[in-house]
Motif scaffolding. Structure first.
Motif, mmCIF file in Angstrom:
data_model
loop_
_atom_site.group_PDB
_atom_site.id
_atom_site.type_symbol
_atom_site.label_atom_id
_atom_site.label_comp_id
_atom_site.label_asym_id
_atom_site.label_seq_id
_atom_site.Cartn_x
_atom_site.Cartn_y
_atom_site.Cartn_z
ATOM 1 N N LYS A 141 -25.298 -1.562 34.931
ATOM 2 C CA LYS A 141 -26.629 -1.514 35.035
ATOM 3 C C LYS A 141 -26.980 -2.268 36.359
ATOM 4 O O LYS A 141 -27.981 -3.291 36.689
ATOM 5 N N ALA A 178 -22.890 10.201 35.246
ATOM 6 C CA ALA A 178 -23.949 9.048 35.298
ATOM 7 C C ALA A 178 -23.962 8.387 36.039
ATOM 8 O O ALA A 178 -25.406 7.799 35.881
ATOM 9 N N VAL A 217 -24.664 10.341 27.506
ATOM 10 C CA VAL A 217 -24.899 9.905 28.216
ATOM 11 C C VAL A 217 -26.376 9.625 29.731
ATOM 12 O O VAL A 217 -26.278 10.664 29.474
ATOM 13 N N GLY A 256 -16.701 -0.893 27.736
ATOM 14 C CA GLY A 256 -18.127 -0.817 27.558
ATOM 15 C C GLY A 256 -18.627 -2.071 27.392
ATOM 16 O O GLY A 256 -19.195 -3.583 27.999
ATOM 17 N N CYS A 279 -21.890 1.765 23.027
ATOM 18 C CA CYS A 279 -22.118 0.889 24.168
ATOM 19 C C CYS A 279 -23.431 0.327 24.855
ATOM 20 O O CYS A 279 -23.277 -0.890 25.390
ATOM 21 N N GLU A 280 -23.782 0.851 24.866
ATOM 22 C CA GLU A 280 -25.807 0.910 25.134
ATOM 23 C C GLU A 280 -25.880 -0.984 24.817
ATOM 24 O O GLU A 280 -26.470 -1.905 24.867
ATOM 25 N N ALA A 314 -17.431 -5.403 29.478
ATOM 26 C CA ALA A 314 -18.412 -5.398 31.316
ATOM 27 C C ALA A 314 -19.614 -6.153 30.122
ATOM 28 O O ALA A 314 -20.056 -6.884 31.134
ATOM 29 N N ASN A 315 -19.874 -6.442 29.426
ATOM 30 C CA ASN A 315 -21.450 -6.585 29.373
ATOM 31 C C ASN A 315 -20.602 -8.054 28.444
ATOM 32 O O ASN A 315 -21.282 -8.873 27.436
ATOM 33 N N THR A 348 -26.845 5.885 24.699
ATOM 34 C CA THR A 348 -26.153 6.166 25.045
ATOM 35 C C THR A 348 -24.339 5.833 24.142
ATOM 36 O O THR A 348 -24.506 4.643 23.956
ATOM 37 N N GLY A 392 -15.467 5.031 32.447
ATOM 38 C CA GLY A 392 -15.635 4.857 31.189
ATOM 39 C C GLY A 392 -16.684 4.545 30.284
ATOM 40 O O GLY A 392 -16.471 3.975 29.044
ATOM 41 N N ALA A 393 -17.618 3.926 31.191
ATOM 42 C CA ALA A 393 -19.117 2.584 31.211
ATOM 43 C C ALA A 393 -20.143 3.420 31.366
ATOM 44 O O ALA A 393 -20.768 2.471 31.084
ATOM 45 N N CYS A 394 -20.254 4.573 31.329
ATOM 46 C CA CYS A 394 -21.413 5.346 31.593
ATOM 47 C C CYS A 394 -22.494 5.010 30.467
ATOM 48 O O CYS A 394 -23.622 4.787 31.458
ATOM 49 N N ALA A 395 -22.684 4.425 29.505
ATOM 50 C CA ALA A 395 -23.895 4.003 29.099
ATOM 51 C C ALA A 395 -24.709 2.535 30.297
ATOM 52 O O ALA A 395 -25.810 2.247 29.807
ATOM 53 N N LEU A 396 -23.333 2.102 30.931
ATOM 54 C CA LEU A 396 -23.752 0.747 31.499
ATOM 55 C C LEU A 396 -24.206 1.171 32.774
ATOM 56 O O LEU A 396 -24.433 0.416 33.666
ATOM 57 N N VAL A 439 -15.624 -5.867 35.752
ATOM 58 C CA VAL A 439 -16.864 -4.396 35.257
ATOM 59 C C VAL A 439 -18.505 -5.471 35.166
ATOM 60 O O VAL A 439 -18.525 -6.276 34.602
ATOM 61 N N TYR A 440 -19.138 -5.014 36.555
ATOM 62 C CA TYR A 440 -20.540 -5.000 36.671
ATOM 63 C C TYR A 440 -21.416 -3.691 35.716
ATOM 64 O O TYR A 440 -21.033 -3.189 36.837
#
Ligand SMILES: Cc1cc2nc3c(=O)[nH]c(=O)nc-3n(C[C@H](O)[C@H](O)[C@H](O)COP(=O)(O)O)c2cc1C
Ligand code: FES
Lengths: 611, 169
Positions: free
Chosen positions: B144, B88, A364, A21, A59-60, A24-25, A370, B127-131, B141-142
């Motif tokens: 939202k 998600a 989630v 997560g 992760c949020e 990705a950010n 989340t 596994g990046a469901c928050a996004l 990974v992109y």
């Protein structure tokens, strides 16, 4: 257990979360920026160490950066912030307010994630090290009681005592079924045969859950230590970790951890100078949900297609290559070292009568916070979703929470006070599953959710047995019809009949539990099905064939948000002027309906051509 | 089951990858994964070489290839757009993203553009469901992703006839 990691001789250490997560950010960029910034400061007395850590679960708010031993957490950090973090916080000890977490209720800025409700209401056992250690450093694990349980077992306990401890702890398998781990181990220990196997099930097929990924990525040694203990208990000399194909980082970290455990003498021949030898091999899954099922998984390790077999004979008798085998889930293994080191009693003190310890959930969906959440068994859904999760996103109304993935079901608002454990969820028509908790609001269509799961299962049923293969296909056809406004009232009864047959007659648990998403939505959200069938109306505005959108001129403020989001260019309107939707261009994706902050986008009905 | 003549050029490379593993049935999955990773698909020639090496009939290697999602029998595009359709992401409208990709690239999930540049796939939970909703393009990974963002992302990879074929390869 919530101790804060001790830094080596009080040096300041920066931890950058590099889970999927946060990455990705842009966590890697932050990590690199901090690292290069610190190179410019060789003259500075503090010698901060930048470490990549596993997923914090939060992760949020990523990328997350933590500074210890002062225990500061910064959220949503960007590479540009690196200079300021080093100059201000590390060198001068000043907090950077802008990067602190702001409590949504009290509006206070909190210095550390340990002070947030999201964290404080959790109870960490399986996740005890996640985000606190560098998974690539065995020394980090060793500093936090790592391999102490193994030492204790090898020096002071015989194998039966290890099993008795696990039994007394009341640990039930975390992979879904909730079978008592101690009993399984006992059966394998008692089985005849010299060669026995240990397997860690890291296939994590539930689409929408990532507990096991986090543990394998963030604390691989705890899984390995658990497996070594299990092998010692049942007398196995070889083990496998079966990891889902997509989990690159988990494979990398586990591989490193196995190597390090070898070189430290925790794996291999004569472990810690005892007579006991054990080795672990990594196997990458091929990407099939059914391979999470234990007999299918074993077939896959043997180099065959992952088809389950009937379990007249349990794997503890005849498992991998026909030899007695213990298979447990990642999270189950992660609990073992804690149970052995601190004793069964301490573990059993947490949880409910029949479900001991904690459970990790991946919270989630339409929820404010989340991430991964570990709570004692028996915590209510309301506590998890509202107190830890911070409630439904955008203050919309809660409709349901889905637990257990494709084998589970949807639980309505009326059951929010349900204490969550293996048995209560099953009674409610769902199941624990591996721990996915997906929050749904009034913009989620329950019929479409049922269709989504059945569609998923249609692609994953191995096709070996008829009730599952044909049952799922029939359910999918009916549900698709209902979503398209072509359902009939008789279909509801028909679906229930099909579900019953599948539950009774399917070969493996995939088919036997596949009806759950359908049955639970029929049980709790029947009205929604009836709206679709009788009135050709989807109350959530999701089913495209049944929905139109229009803009209420009274409510529209002309903010142009929907205009910008419309990928079909179907919305016209200037700033501060009422917008309109051109129905013939509209693809009914509903993006405008979701983004509008003023409730100006409204649902209309579509005239349906009968016959 | 004809073997593309071009594949013979790689015969030795295939063999090298295959012979990293013992010639036993349980090596099958791992060998197939290595080949898939290297070439983005399982070339026919490689399949027959694998079959010989591990001592399993070609038909069973094919059965494995079609059973497991990790494998593909046709080459995938240079850029693979993997859209997460885990739960998600699904309830945050991953389907709209798929629709849009179809509109821009003209392909559905599981397909590859005729010029071999792009493939679209769905995956279950990254596994990046928050996004959520999440999309991955060749490992990047992109999170939202809104329908509005998609055009920009496609352009990053030279999409929509923005001259990607001039770049050569
Ligand atoms: C269709 C299906 C999928 C499953 N997927 C998983 C999975 O992804 N991970 C897992 O640990 N167990 C999964 N299971 C449960 C396993 O069969 C097995 O019960 C479990 O790994 C045993 O470990 P435990 O006792 O520690 O839970 C699945 C079962 C079925 C029927
Ligand atoms: S559901 Fe898409 S990342 Fe989890």
């Amino acid at each position: 257990m919530d101790m804060i990691i001790k830094a080596h001789d009080d040096r300041q250490t920066i931890l950058v979360c590099c889970g999927t997560g946060c990455t990705a950010n842009g966590a890697r960029d932050v990590f690199n920026a901090l690292q290069s910034k610190l190179k410019d400061h060789p003259d500075i007395e503090v010698l901060p160490v930048v470490k990549a850590t596993g997923c914090n679960g939060w992760c949020e708010k990523g990328p997350l950066v933590r500074i210890i031993p002062r225990d500061i957490t910064y959220c949503s950090v960007k590479a540009q912030d690196a200079d300021e973090i080093v100059d201000k916080t590390l060198l001068e000890g000043i907090l950077i307010k802008r990067l602190l977490y702001r409590d949504p209720v009290s509006k206070e800025h909190l210095a550390s994630h340990h002070l947030t409700d999201f964290y404080r209401k959790q109870h960490k056992i399986a996740l005890r090290n996640i985000g606190e250690i560098d998974p690539a450093q065995i020394s980090d694990y060793l500093e936090r009681e790592g391999y102490q349980a193994l030492k204790k077992a090898l020096q002071k306990m015989d194998s039966q005592e290890v099993i008795d401890t696990v039994k007394a702890a009341g640990l039930r398998g975390r992979g879904g079924g909730g079978f008592p781990a101690g009993n399984k181990w006992q059966a394998c220990r008692n089985a005849s045969g010299q060669e026995k196997y240990i397997i860690c099930n890291g296939d994590e097929g539930d689409p929408g859950a990532f507990m096991d990924r986090s543990i394998m990525e963030g604390d691989p040694h705890t899984v390995i230590e658990g497996m070594i203990l299990g092998a010692y208990a049942v007398g196995a000399s070889h083990g496998y970790i079966y990891v889902r194909d997509e989990y690159d980082l988990a494979v990398q970290n586990l591989g490193q951890a196995i190597k390090d455990a070898h070189s430290h003498g925790y794996l291999g021949n004569r472990i810690m100078d005892s007579d006991f030898s054990f080795d672990i091999e990594l196997v990458r899954g091929g990407g099939a949900f059914v391979c999470g099922e234990e007999t299918a998984l074993m077939a896959s390790i043997e180099g065959r297609t992952g088809e389950p077999r009937d379990k007249y004979v349990y794997p503890t008798e005849k498992g991998l290559w026909g030899k007695p085998t213990v298979i447990n889930n990642v999270e189950t293994w992660a609990n073992i070292p804690v149970i052995i080191l601190h004793g069964a009693e301490a573990f059993a003190a947490v949880g409910t009568e029949n479900s001991k310890g904690t459970k990790v959930f991946s919270l989630v969906g339409k929820v404010v916070n989340t991430g991964l959440v570990e709570v004692p068994m028996g915590t209510t859904l309301r506590e998890i979703i509202y107190e830890i999760g911070g409630g439904v996103l955008k203050k919309r109304s809660f409709k349901a929470v889905q637990t257990g993935g494709p084998s589970g079901g949807c639980i309505p608002a009326s059951l929010l006070d349900l204490p969550v454990d293996f048995d209560s969820l099953t009674e409610a028509g769902s199941m624990m599953g591996s721990g996915g908790l997906i929050v749904m609001d009034d913009h989620t269509c329950m019929v479409e959710v049922a269709r989504y799961y059945v569609n998923f299962l249609a692609g994953e049923s191995c096709g070996k047995c008829t009730p599952c293969r044909e049952g799922i296909r029939a359910l999918l056809e009916i549900l698709t019809d209902i979503c398209n406004g072509q359902g009939r009232m008789e279909d509801l009864q028909l679906m229930e009949d099909i579900c019953l047959t599948m539950q009774e007659a399917s070969l493996c648990a995939l088919g036997r539990t596949a009806p759950n998403p359908v049955l639970s939505t029929l049980r709790y959200f029947r009205d929604e099905y009836i709206e679709h069938i009788k009135n050709h109306y989807c109350p959530a505005g999701v089913c495209r064939e049944l929905t139109t959108f229009y803009i209420d001129p009274e409510k529209c403020t002309g903010c142009t948000l929907c205009v910008k989001q419309c990928s079909a260019d179907a919305i016209k309107g200037e700033k501060k002027q009422v917008h309109t939707i051109n129905e013939s261009e509209c693809i009914r994706c509903g993006e405008c309906y979701r983004v509008c902050a003023f409730d100006a986008v409204q649902l209309g009905r579509r005239d349906h051509h009968e016959n | 089951m004809q073997i593309d003549v071009n594949e013979y050029k790689h015969e030795n490379e295939y063999k090298e990858l295959i012979e990293n593993y013992a010639g036993k049935p349980e090596s099958l999955l791992a060998i197939m994964q290595d080949i898939q990773k290297q070439y983005n698909y399982l070339p026919r020639l490689a399949i027959s070489l694998i079959s010989r090496h591990v001592g399993i009939p070609v038909s069973r290697v094919y059965a494995m290839a079609s059973f497991y999602k990790a494998f593909s029998l046709t080459p995938k595009g240079r850029f693979v757009f993997r859209v997460c359709d885990g739960t998600a992401c699904h309830i945050k409208n991953s389907e709209t993203l798929l629709d849009q990709l179809q509109k821009s690239l003209g392909i559905k999930p599981g397909e590859t553009t005729t010029d071999g540049m792009y493939s679209v796939e769905t995956v279950n939970c990254l596994g990046a469901c928050a996004l959520a909703p999440v999309m991955v393009v060749n490992g990047k990974v992109y999170g939202k992703v809104s329908p509005g963002d998609l055009e920009g992302i496609i352009k990053e990879y030279g999409g929509q006839n923005h001259g990607y074929d001039n770049q050569g390869s």
